[in-house]
Scaffold this active site. Structure first.
Site, mmCIF file in Angstrom:
data_model
loop_
_atom_site.group_PDB
_atom_site.id
_atom_site.type_symbol
_atom_site.label_atom_id
_atom_site.label_comp_id
_atom_site.label_asym_id
_atom_site.label_seq_id
_atom_site.Cartn_x
_atom_site.Cartn_y
_atom_site.Cartn_z
ATOM 1 N N ARG A 62 16.708 -13.230 1.197
ATOM 2 C CA ARG A 62 15.353 -13.103 0.675
ATOM 3 C C ARG A 62 14.437 -14.405 0.674
ATOM 4 O O ARG A 62 15.189 -15.383 0.253
ATOM 5 C CB ARG A 62 15.425 -12.393 -0.504
ATOM 6 C CG ARG A 62 14.507 -11.099 -0.540
ATOM 7 C CD ARG A 62 14.971 -10.316 -1.950
ATOM 8 N NE ARG A 62 13.939 -11.039 -2.955
ATOM 9 C CZ ARG A 62 13.674 -10.373 -4.020
ATOM 10 N NH1 ARG A 62 14.280 -9.117 -4.350
ATOM 11 N NH2 ARG A 62 13.131 -11.002 -4.990
ATOM 12 N N ARG A 110 22.890 -13.144 -4.184
ATOM 13 C CA ARG A 110 21.804 -12.361 -3.520
ATOM 14 C C ARG A 110 21.460 -13.202 -2.328
ATOM 15 O O ARG A 110 21.157 -12.814 -0.944
ATOM 16 C CB ARG A 110 21.144 -11.857 -4.528
ATOM 17 C CG ARG A 110 19.982 -10.808 -3.575
ATOM 18 C CD ARG A 110 19.131 -10.201 -4.566
ATOM 19 N NE ARG A 110 18.090 -10.880 -4.916
ATOM 20 C CZ ARG A 110 17.091 -10.561 -6.034
ATOM 21 N NH1 ARG A 110 17.286 -9.351 -6.513
ATOM 22 N NH2 ARG A 110 16.171 -11.247 -5.939
ATOM 23 N N LYS A 161 17.299 -4.806 -12.309
ATOM 24 C CA LYS A 161 16.527 -3.709 -12.506
ATOM 25 C C LYS A 161 16.450 -2.844 -11.271
ATOM 26 O O LYS A 161 16.664 -1.669 -11.394
ATOM 27 C CB LYS A 161 15.223 -4.475 -12.843
ATOM 28 C CG LYS A 161 14.895 -4.713 -14.030
ATOM 29 C CD LYS A 161 13.313 -5.475 -14.187
ATOM 30 C CE LYS A 161 13.050 -6.195 -12.782
ATOM 31 N NZ LYS A 161 13.442 -7.539 -12.640
ATOM 32 N N ARG A 210 10.721 -18.566 -10.401
ATOM 33 C CA ARG A 210 10.552 -17.176 -10.926
ATOM 34 C C ARG A 210 11.098 -17.087 -12.297
ATOM 35 O O ARG A 210 10.547 -16.406 -13.071
ATOM 36 C CB ARG A 210 11.274 -16.326 -9.891
ATOM 37 C CG ARG A 210 10.617 -15.952 -8.693
ATOM 38 C CD ARG A 210 11.352 -15.675 -7.488
ATOM 39 N NE ARG A 210 12.264 -14.406 -7.611
ATOM 40 C CZ ARG A 210 13.754 -14.240 -7.157
ATOM 41 N NH1 ARG A 210 13.948 -15.453 -6.232
ATOM 42 N NH2 ARG A 210 14.200 -13.260 -7.434
ATOM 43 N N ARG A 219 4.361 -7.604 -15.324
ATOM 44 C CA ARG A 219 4.927 -8.955 -15.467
ATOM 45 C C ARG A 219 3.895 -9.889 -16.095
ATOM 46 O O ARG A 219 4.400 -11.005 -16.389
ATOM 47 C CB ARG A 219 4.901 -9.490 -13.808
ATOM 48 C CG ARG A 219 6.450 -9.412 -13.357
ATOM 49 C CD ARG A 219 6.332 -9.687 -11.722
ATOM 50 N NE ARG A 219 7.479 -10.507 -11.435
ATOM 51 C CZ ARG A 219 8.382 -9.482 -10.742
ATOM 52 N NH1 ARG A 219 8.163 -8.174 -10.618
ATOM 53 N NH2 ARG A 219 9.396 -10.162 -10.231
HETATM 54 P P1 ADP Z 1 12.767 -10.286 -8.781
HETATM 55 O O1 ADP Z 1 12.193 -9.463 -10.245
HETATM 56 O O2 ADP Z 1 14.291 -10.126 -8.339
HETATM 57 O O3 ADP Z 1 12.640 -11.879 -8.833
HETATM 58 P P2 ADP Z 1 10.835 -8.823 -7.309
HETATM 59 O O4 ADP Z 1 11.156 -7.888 -6.034
HETATM 60 O O5 ADP Z 1 10.610 -7.664 -8.444
HETATM 61 O O6 ADP Z 1 11.990 -9.453 -7.620
HETATM 62 O O7 ADP Z 1 9.444 -9.439 -7.019
HETATM 63 C C1 ADP Z 1 9.438 -10.200 -6.158
HETATM 64 C C2 ADP Z 1 8.095 -11.131 -5.955
HETATM 65 O O8 ADP Z 1 6.964 -10.177 -5.909
HETATM 66 C C3 ADP Z 1 7.607 -11.651 -7.377
HETATM 67 O O9 ADP Z 1 8.430 -12.991 -7.417
HETATM 68 C C4 ADP Z 1 6.081 -11.732 -7.256
HETATM 69 O O10 ADP Z 1 5.665 -12.747 -6.416
HETATM 70 C C5 ADP Z 1 5.622 -10.523 -6.458
HETATM 71 N N1 ADP Z 1 5.695 -9.366 -7.588
HETATM 72 C C6 ADP Z 1 6.235 -8.514 -7.711
HETATM 73 N N2 ADP Z 1 5.882 -7.595 -8.569
HETATM 74 C C7 ADP Z 1 4.848 -8.271 -9.230
HETATM 75 C C8 ADP Z 1 3.888 -7.919 -10.068
HETATM 76 N N3 ADP Z 1 4.104 -7.057 -11.080
HETATM 77 N N4 ADP Z 1 2.708 -8.842 -10.443
HETATM 78 C C9 ADP Z 1 2.577 -9.817 -9.648
HETATM 79 N N5 ADP Z 1 3.401 -10.259 -8.636
HETATM 80 C C10 ADP Z 1 4.422 -9.542 -8.416
#
Ligand code: ADP
Length: 187
Positions: free
Chosen positions: A133, A127, A13, A144, A88
């Protein structure tokens, strides 16, 4: 163009949103990036989010909504946006509806990037090596993916029912996937 990109962690994404932003000339809003910036800045919000993110859980809906509302209120979003990482869960999908209705900016499209789980695990492991990260360690990755299945996958049905969702195959080269997304958007 007001677009939501959906997909599991590792589905690409963020990578595709960064490229789509150039094509569509609208800002890319990644809630993960916004949260990581808060963590890096050591803000009160960042301090609250840090542990939750590191273990792969979701940060509270309330924090996310406040953060998103202030970001969408900025002038560069007047012509649209690409939302990556939000909503989410179903509560966030409802909250987004309310927020977009309030600012008179309903969604034009929602794209779901489909990638099989074994490939996600492989990509996230890659990654972890490349970017280091905090949430790319095996335990957080598992968490996740679990959170995605439990909380985020139902959001697909939410938008499917509305007839705004397009499924795009996320397996292929970056260019191939980008072309598929653009085709789904009618570009
Ligand atoms: P990925 O989808 O690759 O795991 P992201 O960068 O989108 O990584 O998100 C990393 C972390 O940030 C998530 O695991 C969560 O803890 C937090 N996060 C991101 N967006 C949201 C959201 N909409 N609601 C709650 N937590 C979020």
């Amino acid at each position: 163009m007001r677009l939501v990109l959906l997909g599991p962690p590792g589905s690409g994404k963020g990578t595709q949103a960064a490229r789509l932003k150039e094509k569509l000339q609208v800002p890319h809003i990644s809630t993960g990036d916004l949260l990581r910036a808060e963590v890096a800045a050591g803000s009160p919000l960042g301090l609250q989010a840090k542990e939750v993110m590191a273990r792969g859980d979701l940060v509270s809906d309330e924090i996310l909504l406040g953060m998103l509302e202030s970001r969408l209120g900025r002038e560069d979003c007047a012509k649209g946006f690409i939302l990556d990482g939000y909503p989410r869960n179903l509560a966030q999908a409802d909250a987004l509806d309310g927020l977009l209705a309030k600012i008179g900016q309903p969604l034009d499209a929602v794209v779901q990037l489909d990638v099989p789980t074994d490939l996600l695990v492989e990509r996230l492991a890659g990654r972890a090596k490349a970017e280091g990260r905090a949430d790319d360690n095996p335990e957080s990755v598992r968490k996740r993916l679990q959170v995605y299945d439990d909380s985020t996958a139902p959001v697909i049905g939410f938008y499917e029912k509305r007839g705004v969702l397009a499924h795009v195959d996320g397996v292929g080269s970056l260019d191939e996937v980008l072309a598929r997304i653009l085709a789904a958007l009618g570009h």
